[in-house]
Design a protein around this motif. Structure first.
Motif, PDB file in Angstrom:
ATOM      1  N   ASN A 157       0.812  -1.216   0.000  1.00 33.40           N
ATOM      2  CA  ASN A 157       0.000   0.000   0.000  1.00 33.40           C
ATOM      3  C   ASN A 157       0.849   1.271   0.000  1.00 33.40           C
ATOM      4  OD1 ASN A 157      -2.385  -1.560   0.171  1.00 33.40           O
ATOM      5  ND2 ASN A 157      -2.111  -1.755   2.388  1.00 33.40           N
ATOM      6  N   GLY A 158       2.169   1.103  -0.194  1.00 30.50           N
ATOM      7  CA  GLY A 158       3.052   2.264  -0.189  1.00 30.50           C
ATOM      8  C   GLY A 158       3.568   2.552   1.205  1.00 30.50           C
ATOM      9  N   ASN A 159       4.883   2.665   1.339  1.00 31.24           N
ATOM     10  CA  ASN A 159       5.476   2.920   2.658  1.00 31.24           C
ATOM     11  C   ASN A 159       5.134   4.323   3.141  1.00 31.24           C
ATOM     12  OD1 ASN A 159       6.719   0.387   2.742  1.00 31.24           O
ATOM     13  ND2 ASN A 159       8.438   1.111   1.525  1.00 31.24           N
ATOM     14  N   ARG A 160       4.717   4.433   4.385  1.00 33.14           N
ATOM     15  CA  ARG A 160       4.360   5.740   4.958  1.00 33.14           C
ATOM     16  C   ARG A 160       5.509   6.369   5.731  1.00 33.14           C
ATOM     17  NH1 ARG A 160      -0.062   5.292   8.897  1.00 33.14           N
ATOM     18  NH2 ARG A 160       1.026   3.391   9.503  1.00 33.14           N
ATOM     19  N   PHE A 161       6.485   5.554   6.164  1.00 31.40           N
ATOM     20  CA  PHE A 161       7.530   6.075   7.034  1.00 31.40           C
ATOM     21  C   PHE A 161       8.925   5.997   6.402  1.00 31.40           C
ATOM     22  CE2 PHE A 161       5.026   6.819  10.770  1.00 31.40           C
ATOM     23  CZ  PHE A 161       3.960   5.934  10.666  1.00 31.40           C
ATOM     24  N   ILE A 162       9.317   4.840   5.909  1.00 33.63           N
ATOM     25  CA  ILE A 162      10.683   4.653   5.409  1.00 33.63           C
ATOM     26  C   ILE A 162      10.641   4.350   3.915  1.00 33.63           C
ATOM     27  CG2 ILE A 162      12.801   3.324   5.622  1.00 33.63           C
ATOM     28  CD1 ILE A 162      12.017   2.711   8.499  1.00 33.63           C
ATOM     29  N   GLU A 163      11.336   5.168   3.156  1.00 33.30           N
ATOM     30  CA  GLU A 163      11.429   4.983   1.709  1.00 33.30           C
ATOM     31  C   GLU A 163      12.800   4.419   1.352  1.00 33.30           C
ATOM     32  OE1 GLU A 163      12.155   8.478  -0.716  1.00 33.30           O
ATOM     33  OE2 GLU A 163      10.584   7.814  -2.102  1.00 33.30           O
ATOM     34  N   THR A 164      12.804   3.396   0.497  1.00 35.17           N
ATOM     35  CA  THR A 164      14.063   2.834   0.016  1.00 35.17           C
ATOM     36  C   THR A 164      14.491   3.545  -1.259  1.00 35.17           C
ATOM     37  OG1 THR A 164      13.547   0.652   0.949  1.00 35.17           O
ATOM     38  CG2 THR A 164      15.219   0.749  -0.789  1.00 35.17           C
ATOM     39  N   VAL A 165      15.715   4.039  -1.269  1.00 32.39           N
ATOM     40  CA  VAL A 165      16.299   4.613  -2.478  1.00 32.39           C
ATOM     41  C   VAL A 165      17.210   3.534  -3.045  1.00 32.39           C
ATOM     42  CG1 VAL A 165      17.689   6.466  -3.441  1.00 32.39           C
ATOM     43  CG2 VAL A 165      16.209   6.921  -1.475  1.00 32.39           C
ATOM     44  N   PRO A 166      16.809   2.868  -4.131  1.00 31.63           N
ATOM     45  CA  PRO A 166      17.530   1.691  -4.626  1.00 31.63           C
ATOM     46  C   PRO A 166      19.034   1.926  -4.761  1.00 31.63           C
ATOM     47  CG  PRO A 166      15.499   1.995  -5.852  1.00 31.63           C
ATOM     48  CD  PRO A 166      15.661   3.214  -4.989  1.00 31.63           C
ATOM     49  N   LYS A 167      19.799   0.969  -4.238  1.00 29.19           N
ATOM     50  CA  LYS A 167      21.263   0.916  -4.308  1.00 29.19           C
ATOM     51  C   LYS A 167      21.958   2.062  -3.585  1.00 29.19           C
ATOM     52  CE  LYS A 167      21.304  -1.547  -8.723  1.00 29.19           C
ATOM     53  NZ  LYS A 167      21.827  -1.572 -10.104  1.00 29.19           N
ATOM     54  N   ARG A 168      21.197   2.914  -2.882  1.00 27.55           N
ATOM     55  CA  ARG A 168      21.831   4.050  -2.212  1.00 27.55           C
ATOM     56  C   ARG A 168      21.565   4.076  -0.711  1.00 27.55           C
ATOM     57  NH1 ARG A 168      21.378   9.757  -4.808  1.00 27.55           N
ATOM     58  NH2 ARG A 168      23.057   9.966  -3.285  1.00 27.55           N
ATOM     59  N   GLY A 169      20.318   4.029  -0.286  1.00 29.30           N
ATOM     60  CA  GLY A 169      20.058   4.115   1.142  1.00 29.30           C
ATOM     61  C   GLY A 169      18.582   4.254   1.435  1.00 29.30           C
ATOM     62  N   TYR A 170      18.266   5.016   2.504  1.00 30.69           N
ATOM     63  CA  TYR A 170      16.894   5.127   2.976  1.00 30.69           C
ATOM     64  C   TYR A 170      16.584   6.574   3.358  1.00 30.69           C
ATOM     65  CZ  TYR A 170      17.613   0.107   3.354  1.00 30.69           C
ATOM     66  OH  TYR A 170      17.920  -1.198   3.083  1.00 30.69           O
ATOM     67  N   ARG A 171      15.283   6.895   3.315  1.00 25.02           N
ATOM     68  CA  ARG A 171      14.826   8.244   3.666  1.00 25.02           C
ATOM     69  C   ARG A 171      13.571   8.116   4.528  1.00 25.02           C
ATOM     70  NH1 ARG A 171      14.107  10.018  -1.124  1.00 25.02           N
ATOM     71  NH2 ARG A 171      16.048  11.186  -1.364  1.00 25.02           N
ATOM     72  N   PHE A 172      13.529   8.846   5.643  1.00 26.55           N
ATOM     73  CA  PHE A 172      12.338   8.863   6.504  1.00 26.55           C
ATOM     74  C   PHE A 172      11.393   9.920   5.945  1.00 26.55           C
ATOM     75  CE2 PHE A 172      10.576   7.233  10.372  1.00 26.55           C
ATOM     76  CZ  PHE A 172       9.649   8.179  10.752  1.00 26.55           C
ATOM     77  N   ILE A 173      10.245   9.482   5.395  1.00 27.18           N
ATOM     78  CA  ILE A 173       9.381  10.376   4.620  1.00 27.18           C
ATOM     79  C   ILE A 173       8.144  10.832   5.385  1.00 27.18           C
ATOM     80  CG2 ILE A 173      10.136   9.479   2.397  1.00 27.18           C
ATOM     81  CD1 ILE A 173       7.692   7.667   2.377  1.00 27.18           C
ATOM     82  N   ALA A 174       7.880  10.285   6.561  1.00 30.36           N
ATOM     83  CA  ALA A 174       6.703  10.712   7.323  1.00 30.36           C
ATOM     84  C   ALA A 174       6.919  12.127   7.864  1.00 30.36           C
ATOM     85  CB  ALA A 174       6.424   9.751   8.474  1.00 30.36           C
ATOM     86  N   ALA A 175       5.827  12.864   8.020  1.00 30.79           N
ATOM     87  CA  ALA A 175       5.913  14.204   8.604  1.00 30.79           C
ATOM     88  C   ALA A 175       6.356  14.087  10.056  1.00 30.79           C
ATOM     89  CB  ALA A 175       4.557  14.899   8.520  1.00 30.79           C
ATOM     90  N   VAL A 176       7.395  14.823  10.413  1.00 29.26           N
ATOM     91  CA  VAL A 176       7.966  14.766  11.762  1.00 29.26           C
ATOM     92  C   VAL A 176       7.716  16.095  12.463  1.00 29.26           C
ATOM     93  CG1 VAL A 176      10.071  14.512  13.123  1.00 29.26           C
ATOM     94  CG2 VAL A 176       9.731  13.103  11.083  1.00 29.26           C
ATOM     95  N   ARG A 177       7.145  16.022  13.656  1.00 34.56           N
ATOM     96  CA  ARG A 177       6.907  17.212  14.462  1.00 34.56           C
ATOM     97  C   ARG A 177       7.892  17.232  15.620  1.00 34.56           C
ATOM     98  NH1 ARG A 177       2.382  14.614  13.512  1.00 34.56           N
ATOM     99  NH2 ARG A 177       2.244  13.777  15.643  1.00 34.56           N
ATOM    100  N   LEU A 178       8.622  18.325  15.756  1.00 32.26           N
ATOM    101  CA  LEU A 178       9.567  18.483  16.854  1.00 32.26           C
ATOM    102  C   LEU A 178       8.835  19.142  18.004  1.00 32.26           C
ATOM    103  CD1 LEU A 178      12.535  18.099  17.682  1.00 32.26           C
ATOM    104  CD2 LEU A 178      12.967  20.419  16.863  1.00 32.26           C
ATOM    105  N   SER A 179       8.548  18.373  19.067  1.00 32.85           N
ATOM    106  CA  SER A 179       7.748  18.885  20.169  1.00 32.85           C
ATOM    107  C   SER A 179       8.634  19.516  21.226  1.00 32.85           C
ATOM    108  CB  SER A 179       6.903  17.763  20.774  1.00 32.85           C
ATOM    109  OG  SER A 179       7.739  16.754  21.287  1.00 32.85           O
ATOM    110  N   GLY A 180       8.006  20.016  22.285  1.00 39.01           N
ATOM    111  CA  GLY A 180       8.713  20.748  23.328  1.00 39.01           C
ATOM    112  C   GLY A 180       9.446  19.847  24.290  1.00 39.01           C
ATOM    113  N   PRO A 181       9.931  20.434  25.395  1.00 42.08           N
ATOM    114  CA  PRO A 181      10.694  19.674  26.380  1.00 42.08           C
ATOM    115  C   PRO A 181       9.891  18.539  26.977  1.00 42.08           C
ATOM    116  CG  PRO A 181      10.908  22.028  26.743  1.00 42.08           C
ATOM    117  CD  PRO A 181       9.822  21.845  25.730  1.00 42.08           C
ATOM    118  N   ALA A 182      10.597  17.579  27.557  1.00 45.09           N
ATOM    119  CA  ALA A 182       9.934  16.412  28.154  1.00 45.09           C
ATOM    120  C   ALA A 182       8.979  16.836  29.257  1.00 45.09           C
ATOM    121  CB  ALA A 182      10.989  15.461  28.720  1.00 45.09           C
TER     122      ALA A 182
END
Length: 226
Positions: A88-113
């Motif tokens: 159904n298509g990867n939502r988080f990790i994309e494979t770039v053939p013969k090269r590596g990987y890319r994290f494609i999900a939207a990432v939110r940088l939240s505040g302190p713990a």
């Protein structure tokens, strides 16, 4: 790490605390092997950017020569945990053939713990350093008391019974004979052992989850695990 610099990465239903090395799905903690968690942190911290296979291997195993299959195993484990489905298509990790990987999900940088734990202090709480020290002291005292109790009981009732095997899991299915006199080693992800091929011995490895064994290159004619 101060509260001002302590950050969380949020993506989908997941929350990653890179500093404390914790991953949560909603309010439930997700357990990951250390190297698998390191792989996730590297990809998330470089989200939307290609991270090459060579770079991942160099950072994950800085002083060790490993096969690319170790990295492939980490990526496969992460996809299962995150719920990525290639059909159904990867939502988080994309494979770039013969090269590596890319994290494609939207990432939110939240505040302190502190800000996150105060929103819901009973779910997914992260212990502050002073609290962690108190818990460590408490557990240390409990462990010492338990050891003392076992030693006292042993003096009264005699030596403990020898351990017995209650269950086991089959890891390999190749039917080859293993050298029972040699040591068995593990790095957490793989198990290394000596396998007899015809009349020769060779070092092989298999995933700790089971699967097909793979030969391990050695630099000497003598085969021995220590």
């Amino acid at each position: 790490m101060s509260l001002e610099t302590e950050r969380f990465y949020e993506f989908g239903p997941f929350r990653l605390d890179a500093g404390e090395r914790l991953l949560f799905r909603d309010s439930e903690r997700v357990e990951l092997a250390p190297r698998v968690l390191d792989t996730l942190i590297l990809l998330v911290e470089n989200h939307e950017h290609l991270v090459t296979k060579d770079e991942l291997i160099r950072k994950l195993w800085p002083d060790t020569f490993v096969e690319e299959s170790n990295l492939t195993f980490n990526i496969s484990t992460l996809r299962k945990v995150l719920g990525d489905d290639r059909n159904n298509g990867n939502r988080f990790i994309e494979t770039v053939p013969k090269r590596g990987y890319r994290f494609i999900a939207a990432v939110r940088l939240s505040g302190p713990a502190k800000a996150i734990t105060e929103r819901n202090p009973l779910q997914g709480a992260v212990l502050r350093p002073s609290m962690r020290r108190r818990w460590l002291l408490w557990f240390g005292a409990a462990a010492l008391a338990a050891i003392g109790g076992v030693a006292f009981a042993d003096r009264i009732t005699g030596p403990l019974l020898p351990p017995t095997v209650s269950t086991y899991t089959r890891l390999t299915r190749d039917g080859s004979e293993k050298d029972s006199s040699s040591a068995v080693l593990t790095d957490g992800l793989n198990i290394y052992y000596v396998q007899q091929n015809d009349k020769t011995l060779a070092v092989s490895s298999v995933s700790s989850l089971g699967g097909e064994p793979a030969a391990v290159a050695t630099f000497s004619t003598g085969v021995e695990l220590e």
